[in-house]
Scaffold this active site. Structure first.
Site, PDB file in Angstrom:
ATOM      1  N   ASP A  51       0.927  -1.342  -0.033  1.00 24.11           N
ATOM      2  CA  ASP A  51       0.176  -0.197   0.027  1.00 24.11           C
ATOM      3  C   ASP A  51       0.909   1.218  -0.096  1.00 24.11           C
ATOM      4  O   ASP A  51       1.568   1.384   0.891  1.00 24.11           O
ATOM      5  CB  ASP A  51      -0.760   0.111   1.305  1.00 24.11           C
ATOM      6  CG  ASP A  51      -1.710   1.327   1.500  1.00 24.11           C
ATOM      7  OD1 ASP A  51      -1.688   2.108   0.869  1.00 24.11           O
ATOM      8  OD2 ASP A  51      -2.275   1.191   2.662  1.00 24.11           O
ATOM      9  N   THR A 120      -5.184  13.441 -14.907  1.00 25.77           N
ATOM     10  CA  THR A 120      -6.493  13.625 -15.163  1.00 25.77           C
ATOM     11  C   THR A 120      -7.222  14.766 -15.576  1.00 25.77           C
ATOM     12  O   THR A 120      -6.628  15.855 -15.209  1.00 25.77           O
ATOM     13  CB  THR A 120      -7.413  13.165 -13.810  1.00 25.77           C
ATOM     14  OG1 THR A 120      -8.967  13.241 -13.996  1.00 25.77           O
ATOM     15  CG2 THR A 120      -6.985  13.950 -12.704  1.00 25.77           C
ATOM     16  N   TYR A 144      -9.825  15.165  -5.227  1.00 23.78           N
ATOM     17  CA  TYR A 144      -9.196  14.218  -6.144  1.00 23.78           C
ATOM     18  C   TYR A 144      -8.544  15.184  -7.175  1.00 23.78           C
ATOM     19  O   TYR A 144      -7.123  14.854  -7.247  1.00 23.78           O
ATOM     20  CB  TYR A 144     -10.247  13.546  -6.868  1.00 23.78           C
ATOM     21  CG  TYR A 144      -9.766  12.927  -7.906  1.00 23.78           C
ATOM     22  CD1 TYR A 144      -8.719  11.899  -7.780  1.00 23.78           C
ATOM     23  CD2 TYR A 144     -10.282  13.103  -9.437  1.00 23.78           C
ATOM     24  CE1 TYR A 144      -8.477  10.948  -8.918  1.00 23.78           C
ATOM     25  CE2 TYR A 144      -9.669  12.108 -10.275  1.00 23.78           C
ATOM     26  CZ  TYR A 144      -8.727  11.134 -10.193  1.00 23.78           C
ATOM     27  OH  TYR A 144      -8.278  10.729 -11.158  1.00 23.78           O
ATOM     28  N   ASN A 173     -12.587  10.626 -19.977  1.00 21.36           N
ATOM     29  CA  ASN A 173     -13.182   9.346 -19.218  1.00 21.36           C
ATOM     30  C   ASN A 173     -12.864   7.868 -19.870  1.00 21.36           C
ATOM     31  O   ASN A 173     -13.208   7.446 -20.797  1.00 21.36           O
ATOM     32  CB  ASN A 173     -14.789   9.917 -19.462  1.00 21.36           C
ATOM     33  CG  ASN A 173     -15.325  10.767 -18.618  1.00 21.36           C
ATOM     34  OD1 ASN A 173     -14.945  11.895 -18.659  1.00 21.36           O
ATOM     35  ND2 ASN A 173     -16.376  10.376 -18.024  1.00 21.36           N
ATOM     36  N   ARG A 224     -19.427  14.340 -21.994  1.00 22.22           N
ATOM     37  CA  ARG A 224     -17.986  13.682 -21.446  1.00 22.22           C
ATOM     38  C   ARG A 224     -17.259  13.336 -22.711  1.00 22.22           C
ATOM     39  O   ARG A 224     -17.912  12.695 -23.927  1.00 22.22           O
ATOM     40  CB  ARG A 224     -18.031  12.573 -20.657  1.00 22.22           C
ATOM     41  CG  ARG A 224     -18.562  13.092 -19.009  1.00 22.22           C
ATOM     42  CD  ARG A 224     -17.444  13.984 -18.480  1.00 22.22           C
ATOM     43  NE  ARG A 224     -18.017  14.237 -17.230  1.00 22.22           N
ATOM     44  CZ  ARG A 224     -18.758  15.466 -16.943  1.00 22.22           C
ATOM     45  NH1 ARG A 224     -19.081  16.278 -17.985  1.00 22.22           N
ATOM     46  NH2 ARG A 224     -18.892  15.584 -15.787  1.00 22.22           N
ATOM     47  N   SER A 286     -22.834  16.676  -7.162  1.00 24.27           N
ATOM     48  CA  SER A 286     -22.306  17.812  -7.196  1.00 24.27           C
ATOM     49  C   SER A 286     -20.412  17.684  -7.824  1.00 24.27           C
ATOM     50  O   SER A 286     -20.119  16.568  -7.535  1.00 24.27           O
ATOM     51  CB  SER A 286     -22.000  18.177  -5.744  1.00 24.27           C
ATOM     52  OG  SER A 286     -21.051  17.323  -4.792  1.00 24.27           O
ATOM     53  N   GLY A 287     -20.083  18.704  -8.225  1.00 26.01           N
ATOM     54  CA  GLY A 287     -18.784  18.544  -8.792  1.00 26.01           C
ATOM     55  C   GLY A 287     -18.702  18.158 -10.118  1.00 26.01           C
ATOM     56  O   GLY A 287     -17.765  18.022 -10.711  1.00 26.01           O
ATOM     57  N   ASP A 288     -20.015  17.812 -10.989  1.00 27.40           N
ATOM     58  CA  ASP A 288     -19.847  17.426 -12.341  1.00 27.40           C
ATOM     59  C   ASP A 288     -20.130  18.856 -13.207  1.00 27.40           C
ATOM     60  O   ASP A 288     -20.982  19.252 -13.401  1.00 27.40           O
ATOM     61  CB  ASP A 288     -21.169  16.732 -12.441  1.00 27.40           C
ATOM     62  CG  ASP A 288     -21.080  15.157 -12.572  1.00 27.40           C
ATOM     63  OD1 ASP A 288     -20.007  14.762 -12.485  1.00 27.40           O
ATOM     64  OD2 ASP A 288     -22.024  14.392 -12.366  1.00 27.40           O
TER      65      ASP A 288
HETATM   66  N1  UFG Z   1     -23.582   9.497 -14.587  1.00 27.88           N
HETATM   67  C1  UFG Z   1     -24.923   9.403 -14.513  1.00 27.88           C
HETATM   68  N2  UFG Z   1     -25.357   8.289 -13.552  1.00 27.88           N
HETATM   69  C2  UFG Z   1     -24.459   7.488 -13.227  1.00 27.88           C
HETATM   70  C3  UFG Z   1     -23.265   7.839 -13.312  1.00 27.88           C
HETATM   71  C4  UFG Z   1     -22.730   8.810 -14.060  1.00 27.88           C
HETATM   72  O1  UFG Z   1     -25.899  10.226 -14.640  1.00 27.88           O
HETATM   73  O2  UFG Z   1     -24.982   6.599 -12.457  1.00 27.88           O
HETATM   74  C5  UFG Z   1     -22.921  10.753 -15.387  1.00 27.88           C
HETATM   75  C6  UFG Z   1     -22.096  11.555 -14.658  1.00 27.88           C
HETATM   76  O3  UFG Z   1     -22.958  12.432 -14.004  1.00 27.88           O
HETATM   77  C7  UFG Z   1     -21.228  12.182 -15.577  1.00 27.88           C
HETATM   78  C8  UFG Z   1     -21.111  11.214 -16.610  1.00 27.88           C
HETATM   79  O4  UFG Z   1     -22.160  10.346 -16.288  1.00 27.88           O
HETATM   80  O5  UFG Z   1     -22.073  13.426 -16.279  1.00 27.88           O
HETATM   81  C9  UFG Z   1     -19.942  10.059 -16.494  1.00 27.88           C
HETATM   82  O6  UFG Z   1     -19.786  10.032 -15.252  1.00 27.88           O
HETATM   83  P1  UFG Z   1     -18.783   8.851 -14.749  1.00 27.88           P
HETATM   84  O7  UFG Z   1     -18.828   8.690 -13.328  1.00 27.88           O
HETATM   85  O8  UFG Z   1     -18.701   7.647 -15.643  1.00 27.88           O
HETATM   86  O9  UFG Z   1     -17.309   9.614 -14.898  1.00 27.88           O
HETATM   87  P2  UFG Z   1     -16.893  11.206 -14.495  1.00 27.88           P
HETATM   88  O10 UFG Z   1     -17.044  12.210 -15.507  1.00 27.88           O
HETATM   89  O11 UFG Z   1     -17.442  11.672 -13.294  1.00 27.88           O
HETATM   90  O12 UFG Z   1     -15.485  10.954 -14.343  1.00 27.88           O
HETATM   91  C10 UFG Z   1     -14.451  11.301 -15.126  1.00 27.88           C
HETATM   92  C11 UFG Z   1     -13.241  10.610 -14.642  1.00 27.88           C
HETATM   93  C12 UFG Z   1     -12.679  11.008 -13.601  1.00 27.88           C
HETATM   94  C13 UFG Z   1     -12.590  12.572 -13.174  1.00 27.88           C
HETATM   95  C14 UFG Z   1     -13.618  13.124 -13.544  1.00 27.88           C
HETATM   96  C15 UFG Z   1     -13.839  14.620 -13.868  1.00 27.88           C
HETATM   97  O13 UFG Z   1     -13.368   9.272 -14.196  1.00 27.88           O
HETATM   98  O14 UFG Z   1     -11.198  10.396 -12.987  1.00 27.88           O
HETATM   99  O15 UFG Z   1     -14.219  12.656 -15.192  1.00 27.88           O
HETATM  100  O16 UFG Z   1     -15.102  15.140 -13.800  1.00 27.88           O
HETATM  101  F1  UFG Z   1     -11.866  13.113 -12.252  1.00 27.88           F
END
Ligand code: UFG
Length: 333
Positions: A51, A120, A144, A173, A224, A286-288
């Site tokens: 770890d 990222t 993160y 992504n 994305r 949050s944070g999207d």
């Molecule tokens: N989403 C949904 N429903 C779900 C899961 C995701 O609507 O059950 C949406 C999220 O809101 C987002 C999109 O699908 O708009 C993609 O979501 P993911 O969780 O698959 O991926 P993220 O965009 O959150 O994550 C990616 C990378 C991270 C990075 C992030 C930055 O995996 O490493 O983008 O915002 F930090």
């Protein structure tokens, strides 16, 4: 040939890269705590179970790096959930910053000259302009993204002071699965869109929650840039060749340059699977940010990188094939 240390090599992107390296007859040693990785994904490469944030990490790294000559580290081993990072920032700073620092210190002690870092798009935060290029301001909006950016800064400083060269690969992504169907995404719990949509189509979930349909995008859902995991893996190999050839440190975005909305992803899963994806609109997560799309012109130009899986349909086909192969995730875990 000198060996390669791959932290997080039993994880999602790490395991695909390890396969790519093994197919090129590289000698790979994986360092993984198996908190998110899977032994079966490691392709038979040696796994040193350790770890990066644990109390004995310096000794473990000294044992591995001291026994033969390593010419590079590929560093995937990190915590990678935005939401979790907000709730438990300590975990993220300890692993992604503290653990990363242990790794760099060990590289200095053992004279390992180069590192490839899984960075990222989260280091950019809410984009001021899209598509995002590498010179876009980096203003992360969650722990993160901040821990990943701090590690980029550490690499910059250690290059000046200790001469370690590095390549930061800023993934957008990561998604999809190996085209052979036997390696893929198996997070526990899963919270990424494509595998969740596949699980909903298979009836393994009651529904998929769409996190917000009132964004300022054409269909109201987030956009994305989905990049296939094998295309990421190949970029690591090219970064390795670059550093081995004496190339300078650099940062590169990795995306296809194509944005897809959540609804477009769901449509693709329905087309590929021939099944319905039950869904419900849920509050925004949050944070999207509404829209994250890369320009990857730089890595195309410098490395000649070209995605083999640029279409969302093809990406989803590979993700679906993996889910059909292992509906309950990797076996014997
Ligand atoms: N989403 C949904 N429903 C779900 C899961 C995701 O609507 O059950 C949406 C999220 O809101 C987002 C999109 O699908 O708009 C993609 O979501 P993911 O969780 O698959 O991926 P993220 O965009 O959150 O994550 C990616 C990378 C991270 C990075 C992030 C930055 O995996 O490493 O983008 O915002 F930090």
């Amino acid at each position: 040939m000198a060996a390669l240390l791959v932290t997080g090599g039993a994880g999602y992107v790490g395991s695909h890269t390890v396969r790519e390296l093994l197919e090129r007859d590289e000698h790979v040693v994986i360092l993984d705590d198996l908190s998110a990785g899977h032994v079966v994904a490691a392709g038979g490469a040696e796994i040193v179970r350790a770890d990066l944030a644990g109390p004995n990490i310096a000794r473990s790294l000294d044992e591995v790096l001291g026994r033969e000559s390593f010419d590079a580290v590929l560093h995937f081993g990190a915590k990678a959930y935005v939401g979790e990072s907000v709730e438990d920032p300590e975990k993220y700073y300890r692993n992604n910053v503290g653990g990363g620092l242990e790794l760099i210190s060990a590289m200095v002690r053992h004279g390992v000259p180069a590192l490839i870092f899984s960075s990222t798009c989260a280091t950019y935060g809410n984009p001021e302009r899209v598509p995002i290029a590498e010179d876009h301001p980096q203003r992360p909006i969650n722990p993160y993204g901040r821990t990943k950016l701090v590690f980029e800064w550490a690499l910059q400083d250690f290059e000046v002071a200790r001469g370690i060269r590095h390549v930061n690969l800023r993934y957008f992504n990561a998604c999809g699965a190996h085209e052979r169907g036997d390696l893929g995404e198996d997070h526990r719990p899963e919270n990424h869109l494509i595998p969740i949509a596949c699980e909903a189509a298979m009836g393994k979930r009651a529904h998929l929650s769409i996190f917000g349909d009132d964004y300022d995008t054409p269909d109201g859902t987030c956009i994305r840039d989905y990049i296939h995991v094998q295309d990421l893996a190949v970029a690591h190999v090219q970064a390795l060749e670059h550093l081995r050839g004496g190339g300078a440190s650099a940062s590169f975005n990795l995306g296809t340059g194509m944005g897809h909305s959540v609804l477009e992803v769901i449509d693709a899963v329905e087309r590929v699977s021939g099944k319905e994806v039950p869904r419900e609109v849920a509050p925004r997560r949050s944070g999207d940010p509404p829209r994250l799309v890369a320009t990857s012109e730089k890595i195309r130009r410098v490395f000649g990188w070209e995605p083999r899986f640029p279409s969302l349909e093809r990406i989803v086909e590979t993700a679906w094939a993996f889910k059909e192969h292992f509906p309950d995730g990797y076996p014997n875990d």
